[in-house]
Design an enzyme around this catalytic site. Structure first.
Site, mmCIF file in Angstrom:
data_model
loop_
_atom_site.group_PDB
_atom_site.id
_atom_site.type_symbol
_atom_site.label_atom_id
_atom_site.label_comp_id
_atom_site.label_asym_id
_atom_site.label_seq_id
_atom_site.Cartn_x
_atom_site.Cartn_y
_atom_site.Cartn_z
ATOM 1 N N GLY A 179 27.095 5.509 69.916
ATOM 2 C CA GLY A 179 26.022 4.328 70.078
ATOM 3 C C GLY A 179 26.150 3.367 69.276
ATOM 4 O O GLY A 179 27.175 2.926 68.990
ATOM 5 N N LYS A 214 14.368 11.301 53.945
ATOM 6 C CA LYS A 214 15.508 10.776 52.856
ATOM 7 C C LYS A 214 15.307 11.082 51.663
ATOM 8 O O LYS A 214 16.153 11.514 50.729
ATOM 9 C CB LYS A 214 15.511 9.115 53.202
ATOM 10 C CG LYS A 214 16.235 8.680 54.274
ATOM 11 C CD LYS A 214 15.848 7.290 54.554
ATOM 12 C CE LYS A 214 16.831 6.837 56.068
ATOM 13 N NZ LYS A 214 16.141 5.579 56.422
ATOM 14 N N GLY A 250 21.556 3.665 54.535
ATOM 15 C CA GLY A 250 22.781 3.024 55.267
ATOM 16 C C GLY A 250 23.894 2.627 54.440
ATOM 17 O O GLY A 250 24.664 3.633 54.113
#
EC number: 1.1.1.3
Lengths: 435, 435
Positions: free
Chosen positions: B16, B209, B138
């Protein structure tokens, strides 16, 4: 579940501001360190220059020695931690330690920037393990992220505030309107600047760090001698105020940038104007921060304390844990990576934007003549502002991106123009993405 | 000087937004990656859900397969990269890969936060190598610095903006005065928020997270279920304006903090007011940043893009290089470290400061009654401001540090007080070092 492993023994070279914190932490955090490494860490000895001196740390006097050479080659030493600084005797001691199979942790920016080639050759030849996180930006994890986390990315540019003393001075000038000398005196009074502040204010310290950063970021060999260096001693309160009025702040930056064609890098340390909206603009007091632009990751910033005993010792301890884990696993960290072998281009080829302030005669045709000179050097002007002051006027120009050589040529011609009374200031503009 | 080594073959699970960037970068940066690893990296196969779909990346159709299980166990695969997300089939595939001796790179925050125990057990049992930098924030190198650079330090507290969607929304509310709904719509229009924004705006993403960060920072096991979670859907334009008026900005924070006695940790995600002078306050738009306070290092901050195809792929590629280097060296990265085994304390035990806004009757004695209730719960008031508005008045109080339980008790009693017309807002105050 950890099996009791024999202790790893650490020889410490130097017991000053950083070394005494290393001693303290090895002692205070012994249990945590043992759990993280998988084996206890023990202090095998501490090499000092003189025995009698009063020290910050509680060091068992039996561990002190003035014979550093003997310490680093001792059979019962596994890890050598060098926090002496300077070229010699640090270099000889590190080489001797590697030749005797020791893992090495160093905080020595000067040595790595000036003669990294010798040190890294010894790493290869001895199959040694060398970590040096503390050599750049103190406590900030920076070299490991660049060498490892960004190993799958391409760094375009590194913009760093890597000297706390000059950042403190420039921040004071910006926030209080102080002159350079007054801000320097305050920094000295607070212990942020040394009695002889040359290494900091003339950019030597930042240049050594820039060389190390550029080498790692661009997988090439860069030495301190390759770095273009300008200090902050000529920055005036007027420069700071003028920058402020335009929404900029002046910082001493270490800049490592790949050329547009990707075939060379520019490495330079100089004061520059950055927009107040830039993340580096908010870096106050003696803090350090390094801004990294990478092709895939985009804009990254690493911020923290760039100096001081405990912060630097934090980075040293992290490296000690790394080499200790490697020793137990029978491996070692990544070697120097110079495969890209990019050349460092001369300062004239560096491309950036410029803020130029001129005192000119206030009469018709002046702007046209000035603009003509910029055009003749292919330097494109982005904004211009003129303010009359009786007979004189001040002309403030900001350029688009141009090479340093083109800008220098422009300034030289402007000085020769009799309608230009003086070139009041020339300052590079960084961190502004307007092309 | 690198000897030609056989290629390391990479199986990619998922193609993706992130996966297609991984394919592109493996291809475009093949030479650099080979030089950095010491051996070429080759794409062995890409597992997708459906074959016919149009993809962002140019993938050789011969590499595509819908049989992920077969791909991860194939003999010619060395490294498995999981960018599918979610619990299943990601978990089964990772376990199968490890059981077959593959090194694994994962970006899967949900799996690691919800069932990290199973994954880390498999790492230990198979002697496998697992990296998961992309699972949190990220592109920002964060887990490696926490696991390795700070391995010789003691983390006290982690304060993070780890969700880009909510930061974008709160930043718009702060900069334009927009309502939550208008800012959310804008974020959706720009692709920063999904059609169903629940995972982001209710704090589920940030909570996963936070669990991963807390586990690593405190060498303990923390799961998503341990995290106290509040979203931002009830933040009003008035809350944002009021914070702004007091020099604060509202951010959704993931907070992992060691208790004062050091024996437990609190892990929570909720909106909080932070002073505009705090480095996290300047984190705009969809950027992420994580602020770490450690005993020796002091205050550190890591800033960058927290999501997006290329930034996340940068972190994935860094991990691929790491596991590839480890494979060649016959070693592996640090295993999960849970030796400290700190318990996660209930939210009631978390200690912070509070901003409380009350609508009260404007008559004598009101402040005294209100103050009495704070005192009865041992909540000390730092500042109080009263503004009359006819019959009513607004009372704004900021407390010193107090436990969440004490504050909750205070608020409950205030609601029962007939002179208090309404408790208009209660917001935690973080990042302000005033005790």
């Amino acid at each position: 579940m950890t099996r009791a492993k024999p202790a790893l023994r650490v020889a410490l070279l130097g017991c000053g501001v950083v070394g005494s914190q290393v001693v303290r932490l090895l002692h205070e955090q012994a249990d945590d360190l043992a759990a993280r490494v998988g084996a206890p860490l023990e202090l095998a000895g501490v090499a000092v220059r003189r025995m009698g001196r009063k020290r910050d740390a509680d060091v068992d006097p039996a561990l002190l020695t003035t014979d550093a050479e003997a310490l680093v080659t001792r059979d019962d030493v596994d890890i050598v931690v060098e926090v002496i600084g300077g070229i010699e005797p640090a270099r000889s001691l590190i080489l001797a330690a590697m030749a005797h199979g020791k893992s090495v942790v160093s905080a020595n920016k000067a040595l790595l920037a000036e003669d990294g080639a010798t040190i890294h050759r010894a790493v290869r030849e001895n199959g040694a393990d060398l970590y040096f996180e503390a050599s750049v930006a103190g406590a900030i994890p920076l070299l490991r992220p660049l060498r490892e986390s960004l190993a799958g990315d391409r760094v375009r540019r590194v913009l760093g505030i890597v000297n706390g003393t000059t950042n403190y001075i420039l921040d004071k000038m910006d926030s209080t309107g102080a002159s350079f000398n007054d801000a320097l005196e305050e920094a000295q009074a607070l212990g942020y600047a040394e009695a002889d502040p040359t290494a900091d204010v003339e950019g030597f310290d930042a240049a050594a760090k820039a060389a190390i950063l550029a080498g790692i970021a661009f997988h090439s060999r860069v030495t301190a001698a390759d770095v273009h260096r300008e200090g902050i001693t000529e920055i005036t309160a007027a420069d700071v105020a003028s920058a402020k009025g335009m929404g900029y702040v002046i910082k001493l930056l270490a800049i490592c940038a790949r050329s547009d064609d990707g075939r060379s890098v520019g490495v330079r340390v100089h004061p520059a104007m950055i927009p107040r909206s830039h993340p580096l603009a908010g870096v106050r007091e003696a803090y350090n921060a390094v801004f990294v632009e990478a092709e895939s990751a985009g804009r990254l910033m690493f911020y923290g304390a760039g100096a001081g005993g405990a912060p630097t010792a934090s980075a040293v301890l992290g490296d000690i844990v790394a080499v200790a884990r490697n020793r137990i696993a029978g491996t070692r960290g990544p070697e120097e990576s110079t495969y890209a072998d990019l050349k460092v281009h001369p300062m004239g080829d560096s491309v950036t934007r410029y803020h130029v302030s001129l005192d000119v005669a206030d009469k018709p045709g002046v702007l046209a003549r000035v603009a003509e000179i910029f055009a003749s050097h292919d330097v494109s002007i982005q904004t211009v502002r003129q303010e009359g002051r009786g007979d004189d006027a001040q002309l403030v120009l900001v350029t688009h991106r141009a090479s340093d050589a083109a800008l220098s040529g422009t300034i030289k011609d402007l000085r020769d123009l009799n309608i230009v009374r003086a070139v009041a200031s020339v300052m590079r503009v960084e961190g502004d993405d307007t092309p």
